[in-house]
Design a protein around this motif. Structure first.
Motif, PDB file in Angstrom:
ATOM      1  N   ARG A 155       0.835  -1.213   0.000  1.00  0.00           N
ATOM      2  CA  ARG A 155       0.000   0.000   0.000  1.00  0.00           C
ATOM      3  C   ARG A 155       0.865   1.256   0.000  1.00  0.00           C
ATOM      4  N   ASP A 156       2.027   1.180   0.653  1.00  0.00           N
ATOM      5  CA  ASP A 156       2.898   2.356   0.760  1.00  0.00           C
ATOM      6  C   ASP A 156       3.543   2.726  -0.579  1.00  0.00           C
ATOM      7  N   THR A 157       3.412   1.870  -1.600  1.00  0.00           N
ATOM      8  CA  THR A 157       3.941   2.246  -2.913  1.00  0.00           C
ATOM      9  C   THR A 157       3.161   3.422  -3.497  1.00  0.00           C
ATOM     10  N   SER A 158       1.936   3.601  -3.011  1.00  0.00           N
ATOM     11  CA  SER A 158       1.139   4.756  -3.426  1.00  0.00           C
ATOM     12  C   SER A 158       1.284   5.845  -2.371  1.00  0.00           C
ATOM     13  N   VAL A 159       1.935   6.936  -2.720  1.00  0.00           N
ATOM     14  CA  VAL A 159       2.187   8.038  -1.785  1.00  0.00           C
ATOM     15  C   VAL A 159       0.988   8.976  -1.828  1.00  0.00           C
ATOM     16  N   ARG A 160       0.308   9.157  -0.685  1.00  0.00           N
ATOM     17  CA  ARG A 160      -0.943   9.916  -0.659  1.00  0.00           C
ATOM     18  C   ARG A 160      -0.851  11.127   0.267  1.00  0.00           C
ATOM     19  N   ALA A 161      -1.705  12.091  -0.027  1.00  0.00           N
ATOM     20  CA  ALA A 161      -1.743  13.326   0.769  1.00  0.00           C
ATOM     21  C   ALA A 161      -2.488  13.073   2.080  1.00  0.00           C
ATOM     22  N   PRO A 162      -1.929  13.501   3.212  1.00  0.00           N
ATOM     23  CA  PRO A 162      -2.598  13.285   4.500  1.00  0.00           C
ATOM     24  C   PRO A 162      -3.771  14.234   4.734  1.00  0.00           C
ATOM     25  N   PHE A 163      -3.797  15.354   4.019  1.00  0.00           N
ATOM     26  CA  PHE A 163      -4.900  16.309   4.150  1.00  0.00           C
ATOM     27  C   PHE A 163      -4.948  17.180   2.886  1.00  0.00           C
ATOM     28  N   ALA A 164      -6.037  17.915   2.731  1.00  0.00           N
ATOM     29  CA  ALA A 164      -6.159  18.820   1.583  1.00  0.00           C
ATOM     30  C   ALA A 164      -5.130  19.947   1.727  1.00  0.00           C
ATOM     31  N   ALA A 165      -4.391  20.197   0.667  1.00  0.00           N
ATOM     32  CA  ALA A 165      -3.292  21.162   0.768  1.00  0.00           C
ATOM     33  C   ALA A 165      -2.858  21.599  -0.631  1.00  0.00           C
ATOM     34  N   TYR A 166      -1.771  22.379  -0.661  1.00  0.00           N
ATOM     35  CA  TYR A 166      -1.122  22.756  -1.907  1.00  0.00           C
ATOM     36  C   TYR A 166       0.308  22.222  -1.892  1.00  0.00           C
ATOM     37  N   VAL A 167       0.835  21.953  -3.088  1.00  0.00           N
ATOM     38  CA  VAL A 167       2.208  21.460  -3.199  1.00  0.00           C
ATOM     39  C   VAL A 167       3.154  22.657  -3.165  1.00  0.00           C
ATOM     40  N   LYS A 168       3.941  22.729  -2.108  1.00  0.00           N
ATOM     41  CA  LYS A 168       4.908  23.810  -1.972  1.00  0.00           C
ATOM     42  C   LYS A 168       6.222  23.461  -2.673  1.00  0.00           C
ATOM     43  N   GLU A 169       6.635  22.178  -2.569  1.00  0.00           N
ATOM     44  CA  GLU A 169       7.869  21.727  -3.226  1.00  0.00           C
ATOM     45  C   GLU A 169       7.658  20.315  -3.767  1.00  0.00           C
ATOM     46  N   ARG A 170       8.211  20.082  -4.938  1.00  0.00           N
ATOM     47  CA  ARG A 170       8.251  18.721  -5.494  1.00  0.00           C
ATOM     48  C   ARG A 170       9.712  18.321  -5.633  1.00  0.00           C
ATOM     49  N   GLN A 171      10.098  17.271  -4.930  1.00  0.00           N
ATOM     50  CA  GLN A 171      11.510  16.886  -4.884  1.00  0.00           C
ATOM     51  C   GLN A 171      11.768  15.531  -5.525  1.00  0.00           C
ATOM     52  N   VAL A 172      10.846  15.070  -6.380  1.00  0.00           N
ATOM     53  CA  VAL A 172      10.986  13.744  -6.964  1.00  0.00           C
ATOM     54  C   VAL A 172      10.597  13.806  -8.433  1.00  0.00           C
ATOM     55  N   THR A 173      11.218  12.940  -9.241  1.00  0.00           N
ATOM     56  CA  THR A 173      10.885  12.824 -10.667  1.00  0.00           C
ATOM     57  C   THR A 173      10.707  11.359 -11.024  1.00  0.00           C
ATOM     58  N   VAL A 174      10.006  11.110 -12.119  1.00  0.00           N
ATOM     59  CA  VAL A 174       9.798   9.738 -12.589  1.00  0.00           C
ATOM     60  C   VAL A 174      11.152   9.108 -12.917  1.00  0.00           C
TER      61      VAL A 174
END
Length: 209
Positions: A155-174
């Protein structure tokens, strides 16, 4: 004069290691609670789940159980113990018959010794089977715990948001290979927001929400 801050800010990190297959959000995107932000390759985790399920099924079958939630109500009703009990009963009945024959001077002492040895061996075999079955029951509980943990990793392979929010930083790429604890995103919750300001002490009585 003051500064506005998000109500909550959290760094979302990977809980397992593996290559990232998918990234669904980018800087500034709004996300909902539970929304999938990224996905880590689940192939290896699926193999491990299947392997653990097979081990558990094999142990359950030895105990005569069908489902993962089934439990042994009476250890003496398990297949191996019932078989050992049947062998013991057969050896005991034979021993009694041979002893009666010897008492009536019909049977030989050698037959009695053999029957007695077989009876004692069957008793020892039953005790051993009971111990093995107890160990197997504990092994099943261990397999269940391992399987539950492995399913959580899947299940942890799917990274999910813990609450409604905005993305401040994205530190990962495909394609990036991440390890447990690698930061992937920073999320901020901006409804409501916090205001931090310095107020002169003399104006404190006038401060109101």
């Amino acid at each position: 004069v003051g500064t506005l801050f998000p109500y909550d800010e959290v760094i979302i990190s990977a809980e397992i290691e593996g290559p990232v297959d998918q990234v669904n959000v980018d800087l500034g995107d709004p996300v909902k609670e539970g929304e999938a932000l990224a996905r880590i390759s689940e192939e290896e985790q699926r193999y491990l789940v299947a392997q653990n399920e097979a081990q558990l099924r094999q142990s359950l079958e030895r105990l005569g159980l069908k489902g993962e939630n089934d439990k042994v109500r009476d250890i003496r009703e398990t297949p191996d113990v019932r078989r050992a009990q049947a062998d013991l009963f057969d050896a005991e009945q034979r021993y009694k018959r041979v002893r009666e024959l010897v008492d009536h001077r019909i049977g030989s002492q050698q037959d009695l010794d053999q029957a007695e040895a077989r009876f004692k061996a069957a008793q020892a075999a039953l005790d051993s089977t009971l111990n093995q079955t107890r160990n197997l029951i504990r092994e099943v509980e261990r397999f269940k715990a391992v399987l539950d943990l492995q399913r959580k990793k899947l299940r942890d392979t799917s990274v999910r948001a813990p609450f409604a929010a905005y993305v401040k930083e994205r530190q990962v790429t495909v394609g990036q290979y991440v390890r447990a604890g690698t930061p992937l995103f920073t999320l901020v919750k901006t409804d409501p927001i916090r205001l931090r300001a310095e107020i002169p002490e003399k104006m404190a009585p006038w401060v109101r929400p």
